[in-house]
Write an enzyme that holds these catalytic residues in place. Sequence first.
Site, short mmCIF file in Angstrom:
data_model
loop_
_atom_site.label_atom_id
_atom_site.label_comp_id
_atom_site.label_asym_id
_atom_site.label_seq_id
_atom_site.Cartn_x
_atom_site.Cartn_y
_atom_site.Cartn_z
CE LYS A 103 52.19 75.88 10.73
NZ LYS A 103 53.64 75.56 10.83
NE ARG A 140 60.18 75.59 7.70
CZ ARG A 140 60.54 76.39 6.69
NH1 ARG A 140 61.26 75.92 5.70
NH2 ARG A 140 60.17 77.67 6.71
#
Length: 455
Positions: free
Chosen positions: A110, A249
Amino acid sequence: MAAADLSQIVKAYDVRGVVPDQWDEDLAALFGAAFVRVTGAEAIVVGHDMRPSSPGLSGAFARGAAALGVDVTEIGLCSTDQLYYASGALGLPGAMFTASHNPARYNGIKLCRAGAAPVGQDTGLAEIRRLAEEWSESGAPEPAATPGSITRRDTLEDYAAHLRGLVDLREIRPLKVVVDAGNGMGGHTVPTVLGGLPLDVVPMYFELDGTFPNHEANPLDPANIVDLQARVRAEGADIGLAFDGDADRCFVVDENGDPVSPSAITALVAARELARNGGSGTIIHNLITSWSVPEVVKENGGTPVRTRVGHSFIKQEMATTGAIFGGEHSAHYYFRDFWNADTGMLAALHVLAALGGQDGPLSALVSSYDRYVGSGEINSTVADQADRLAAIKATYAGREGITTDELDGLTITSTDWWFNVRPSNTEPLLRLNAEARDASTMEKVRDEALAIIRG
């Protein structure tokens, strides 16, 4: 490494594929060189998760960047939001080596620009892929006369201090909190972030293990929170928290072990962030979050803004509108005070502060934020996505009191219900989300939509 392979691993928002079949350390080094070439960076920050291949891949990426004269700060083991913290606090472009909840044989990257600004296909990733493809055939780019330095820096304490500075938990009532880290990076960050607070933390699967021996580290799949639910009940805990593999998350269960809708969490945190900002501000929510979210935002003086699904759309809208907070039904939560990046840990702190700041149980606290009945996301394999979407539109468009919009897929709305159908970008799937004021209406709407989708 054939250049054609890169089309299979460079996705819309990140790099992801099987190691070493689809990519390896040689290619990681080329990605490092391409990243600094595209960003024009003079220095970058690199971190990685607990997967067996992560240290080698991130090290190769760092060497590829340093070969072009760029200084690299390696922060080692970290969660994705800890890498975003480092990018924001240090003002450097960053690379996080993780494949989130994918199986152990996968890994990925990422990427972000300085200040945790996302890098996707339209913001540099396509050019990074092109350069890496070119160099994989022709050889590595010409190195700089003087290579950059590679230094190590531990940012965990600073990351934790930043989060705790945004949410004060020192005066809450004592809480018993079960945390399932799923053998992912939550096992690394949770002890430092929650340590020393009035919390009795019961750890589950905190051992860092990228083979995920206990369950997949994806808490949105109900099968992966069964252990957490049972432990919350057995411990008589006040709350349970589950993190995904790279711990960006967070999913919440209440004192009964029942899942709390991420939309309800979005609404709760939105109300708190609006209160912190004087009772006004913009809140971003994607179009499959509950009707509860914009209602709560308006009730608390805020302005709700509806967006497409996906972190790049949320982050872009956050930047454009100056929003103070954004939430998605996938349990991604974005904060202006965290460089518009997503951090499940900060959302968890808000929930703990709200719960510990009053005397009632979590189920009662969230009930005012969870007003409707949702279907959850239901996937259907279809031969022709466009044909099925057209069939749905033709079925509903002429009905009285029905509105349609195509912001993201197709959304059909009535006074008592709505549903959205979105095509997958990578698979022959349509994704259905439905919501209504009561269960029987939701089930009727869901089943009618599915009948059309599945033809």
